[in-house]
Write a protein that holds these residues in place. Structure first.
Motif, PDB file in Angstrom:
ATOM      1  N   MET A  63      29.592  87.360 -44.249  1.00  0.00           N
ATOM      2  CA  MET A  63      30.560  88.309 -44.792  1.00  0.00           C
ATOM      3  C   MET A  63      31.177  89.097 -43.649  1.00  0.00           C
ATOM      4  O   MET A  63      30.465  89.653 -42.805  1.00  0.00           O
ATOM      5  CB  MET A  63      29.872  89.258 -45.784  1.00  0.00           C
ATOM      6  CG  MET A  63      30.769  90.365 -46.312  1.00  0.00           C
ATOM      7  SD  MET A  63      31.987  89.776 -47.523  1.00  0.00           S
ATOM      8  CE  MET A  63      30.916  89.532 -48.957  1.00  0.00           C
ATOM      9  N   ARG A  64      32.510  89.148 -43.610  1.00  0.00           N
ATOM     10  CA  ARG A  64      33.231  89.938 -42.609  1.00  0.00           C
ATOM     11  C   ARG A  64      33.921  91.091 -43.317  1.00  0.00           C
ATOM     12  O   ARG A  64      34.499  90.913 -44.378  1.00  0.00           O
ATOM     13  CB  ARG A  64      34.242  89.065 -41.870  1.00  0.00           C
ATOM     14  CG  ARG A  64      34.922  89.780 -40.703  1.00  0.00           C
ATOM     15  CD  ARG A  64      35.840  88.830 -39.942  1.00  0.00           C
ATOM     16  NE  ARG A  64      36.527  89.511 -38.850  1.00  0.00           N
ATOM     17  CZ  ARG A  64      36.023  89.670 -37.634  1.00  0.00           C
ATOM     18  NH1 ARG A  64      34.820  89.183 -37.360  1.00  0.00           N
ATOM     19  NH2 ARG A  64      36.706  90.308 -36.694  1.00  0.00           N
ATOM     20  N   SER A 107      35.088  91.071 -52.047  1.00  0.00           N
ATOM     21  CA  SER A 107      35.874  90.637 -53.199  1.00  0.00           C
ATOM     22  C   SER A 107      36.927  91.684 -53.563  1.00  0.00           C
ATOM     23  O   SER A 107      36.803  92.866 -53.216  1.00  0.00           O
ATOM     24  CB  SER A 107      34.972  90.364 -54.402  1.00  0.00           C
ATOM     25  OG  SER A 107      34.257  91.541 -54.760  1.00  0.00           O
ATOM     26  N   TYR A 108      37.950  91.234 -54.269  1.00  0.00           N
ATOM     27  CA  TYR A 108      39.019  92.128 -54.707  1.00  0.00           C
ATOM     28  C   TYR A 108      39.284  91.864 -56.174  1.00  0.00           C
ATOM     29  O   TYR A 108      39.586  90.736 -56.560  1.00  0.00           O
ATOM     30  CB  TYR A 108      40.285  91.899 -53.880  1.00  0.00           C
ATOM     31  CG  TYR A 108      41.433  92.795 -54.273  1.00  0.00           C
ATOM     32  CD1 TYR A 108      41.440  94.140 -53.918  1.00  0.00           C
ATOM     33  CD2 TYR A 108      42.509  92.294 -55.002  1.00  0.00           C
ATOM     34  CE1 TYR A 108      42.490  94.967 -54.270  1.00  0.00           C
ATOM     35  CE2 TYR A 108      43.566  93.121 -55.357  1.00  0.00           C
ATOM     36  CZ  TYR A 108      43.546  94.451 -54.997  1.00  0.00           C
ATOM     37  OH  TYR A 108      44.586  95.274 -55.353  1.00  0.00           O
ATOM     38  N   GLN A 109      39.141  92.919 -57.013  1.00  0.00           N
ATOM     39  CA  GLN A 109      39.245  92.771 -58.456  1.00  0.00           C
ATOM     40  C   GLN A 109      38.275  91.673 -58.903  1.00  0.00           C
ATOM     41  O   GLN A 109      37.103  91.743 -58.631  1.00  0.00           O
ATOM     42  CB  GLN A 109      40.704  92.501 -58.850  1.00  0.00           C
ATOM     43  CG  GLN A 109      41.635  93.659 -58.511  1.00  0.00           C
ATOM     44  CD  GLN A 109      43.077  93.396 -58.880  1.00  0.00           C
ATOM     45  OE1 GLN A 109      43.455  92.317 -59.357  1.00  0.00           O
ATOM     46  NE2 GLN A 109      43.936  94.386 -58.646  1.00  0.00           N
ATOM     47  N   ASP A 110      38.764  90.624 -59.560  1.00  0.00           N
ATOM     48  CA  ASP A 110      37.877  89.545 -60.027  1.00  0.00           C
ATOM     49  C   ASP A 110      37.930  88.319 -59.124  1.00  0.00           C
ATOM     50  O   ASP A 110      37.507  87.233 -59.523  1.00  0.00           O
ATOM     51  CB  ASP A 110      38.252  89.128 -61.453  1.00  0.00           C
ATOM     52  CG  ASP A 110      37.953  90.217 -62.474  1.00  0.00           C
ATOM     53  OD1 ASP A 110      36.990  90.978 -62.256  1.00  0.00           O
ATOM     54  OD2 ASP A 110      38.686  90.315 -63.472  1.00  0.00           O
ATOM     55  N   THR A 131      42.689  83.767 -51.964  1.00  0.00           N
ATOM     56  CA  THR A 131      42.067  84.294 -53.176  1.00  0.00           C
ATOM     57  C   THR A 131      41.515  83.114 -53.963  1.00  0.00           C
ATOM     58  O   THR A 131      42.172  82.089 -54.100  1.00  0.00           O
ATOM     59  CB  THR A 131      43.076  85.068 -54.044  1.00  0.00           C
ATOM     60  OG1 THR A 131      44.203  84.229 -54.339  1.00  0.00           O
ATOM     61  CG2 THR A 131      43.573  86.313 -53.323  1.00  0.00           C
ATOM     62  N   MET A 132      40.292  83.288 -54.496  1.00  0.00           N
ATOM     63  CA  MET A 132      39.645  82.226 -55.262  1.00  0.00           C
ATOM     64  C   MET A 132      39.049  82.825 -56.531  1.00  0.00           C
ATOM     65  O   MET A 132      38.639  83.997 -56.542  1.00  0.00           O
ATOM     66  CB  MET A 132      38.561  81.552 -54.420  1.00  0.00           C
ATOM     67  CG  MET A 132      39.047  81.084 -53.052  1.00  0.00           C
ATOM     68  SD  MET A 132      37.797  80.183 -52.104  1.00  0.00           S
ATOM     69  CE  MET A 132      37.900  78.565 -52.880  1.00  0.00           C
ATOM     70  N   ASN A 133      38.992  82.021 -57.593  1.00  0.00           N
ATOM     71  CA  ASN A 133      38.423  82.535 -58.831  1.00  0.00           C
ATOM     72  C   ASN A 133      36.894  82.536 -58.767  1.00  0.00           C
ATOM     73  O   ASN A 133      36.304  82.243 -57.722  1.00  0.00           O
ATOM     74  CB  ASN A 133      38.947  81.751 -60.043  1.00  0.00           C
ATOM     75  CG  ASN A 133      38.467  80.303 -60.051  1.00  0.00           C
ATOM     76  OD1 ASN A 133      37.517  79.919 -59.362  1.00  0.00           O
ATOM     77  ND2 ASN A 133      39.139  79.476 -60.840  1.00  0.00           N
ATOM     78  N   THR A 166      44.375  95.643 -44.680  1.00  0.00           N
ATOM     79  CA  THR A 166      43.686  96.882 -45.030  1.00  0.00           C
ATOM     80  C   THR A 166      42.510  96.594 -45.964  1.00  0.00           C
ATOM     81  O   THR A 166      42.333  95.468 -46.446  1.00  0.00           O
ATOM     82  CB  THR A 166      44.634  97.875 -45.721  1.00  0.00           C
ATOM     83  OG1 THR A 166      44.915  97.402 -47.049  1.00  0.00           O
ATOM     84  CG2 THR A 166      45.936  98.032 -44.951  1.00  0.00           C
ATOM     85  N   SER A 167      41.732  97.622 -46.258  1.00  0.00           N
ATOM     86  CA  SER A 167      40.583  97.475 -47.161  1.00  0.00           C
ATOM     87  C   SER A 167      41.024  97.196 -48.594  1.00  0.00           C
ATOM     88  O   SER A 167      40.228  96.736 -49.415  1.00  0.00           O
ATOM     89  CB  SER A 167      39.721  98.737 -47.117  1.00  0.00           C
ATOM     90  OG  SER A 167      40.485  99.866 -47.486  1.00  0.00           O
ATOM     91  N   LYS A 168      42.301  97.453 -48.913  1.00  0.00           N
ATOM     92  CA  LYS A 168      42.838  97.168 -50.243  1.00  0.00           C
ATOM     93  C   LYS A 168      43.676  95.880 -50.236  1.00  0.00           C
ATOM     94  O   LYS A 168      44.416  95.616 -51.169  1.00  0.00           O
ATOM     95  CB  LYS A 168      43.698  98.343 -50.724  1.00  0.00           C
ATOM     96  CG  LYS A 168      42.903  99.624 -50.954  1.00  0.00           C
ATOM     97  CD  LYS A 168      43.794 100.743 -51.477  1.00  0.00           C
ATOM     98  CE  LYS A 168      42.984 102.009 -51.720  1.00  0.00           C
ATOM     99  NZ  LYS A 168      43.854 103.110 -52.220  1.00  0.00           N
TER     100      LYS A 168
END
Length: 208
Positions: A63-64, A107-110, A131-133, A166-168
């Motif tokens: 994890m980065r 991860s971001y959202q789902d 982005t991956m599900n 950014t983090s977002k």
């Protein structure tokens, strides 16, 4: 086979006990046999389910953290990034003969987030933010770093794209060009992307 042998042995013992005048009646023994059957079924239900090998592989990635930005050392050595087995290249829409490396991001959202490295040759690499599900199937990808020879305004030179994330997951990309006769490179353009609710990268206006 072991299950059948075990039940037969239990039945034999119970029948022997019953024939020898044991006080328990047939209904009692039937209840005991039902309990044995339920225990066997319970053991089967408790057996671990084999996990998806693709998910198991991605779970082994380092994890980065974010925010993160371009650095010559990172694109040269790809620290923390792990080579993807060719059989999984299709998850990123690549043929199996392409050399790919990956590292997980928060991860971001789902969506699972990945930084993907495509090895072009022994010294050059392109980086993609992906982005991956939940099943690690690609939703969208954005090229965040690349370096290539191209012609601009009749001049041959080197184009390089840098990134800041950014983090977002607001992604700023800046492109530079240096002609073969130029002393220094010049900035070509800058653009910014966000991730929408569908997990796709969407370009937005840069606010000055």
């Amino acid at each position: 086979m072991k299950k059948i042998t075990y039940i037969v042995a239990v039945l034999a013992v119970l029948l022997l006990m019953f024939s020898c005048g044991n006080r328990k009646n047939a209904a009692d023994y039937e209840g005991m046999i039902d309990s044995i059957r339920k225990a066997e079924v319970g053991k089967q239900l408790l057996k671990p389910i084999a996990s998806d090998p693709v998910v198991a592989f991605f779970d082994t990635l380092s994890m980065r953290s974010v925010p993160m930005k371009y650095s010559p050392e990172f694109v040269e050595y790809l620290p923390q990034m792990k080579k993807i087995p060719p059989v999984y290249n299709t998850r990123f829409d690549y043929e199996s003969n392409v050399e790919l490396y990956a590292v997980k991001l928060p991860s971001y959202q789902d969506y699972h987030m990945m930084l993907l490295g495509e090895k072009l040759d022994s010294t050059n690499v392109s980086l993609y933010l992906c982005t991956m599900n939940r099943e690690y199937v690609l939703v969208d990808r954005l090229c965040v770093y690349e370096q290539k020879i191209e012609e601009r305004d009749g001049k041959l030179g080197l184009m390089r794209q840098e990134y800041y994330i950014t983090s977002k997951y607001e992604v700023t990309l800046v492109s530079y060009f240096r002609g073969e006769d130029d002393d220094k490179e010049s900035e070509l353009a800058a653009c910014r992307y966000i991730i929408n609710k569908e997990g796709n990268f969407e370009e937005v206006i840069i606010e000055l």
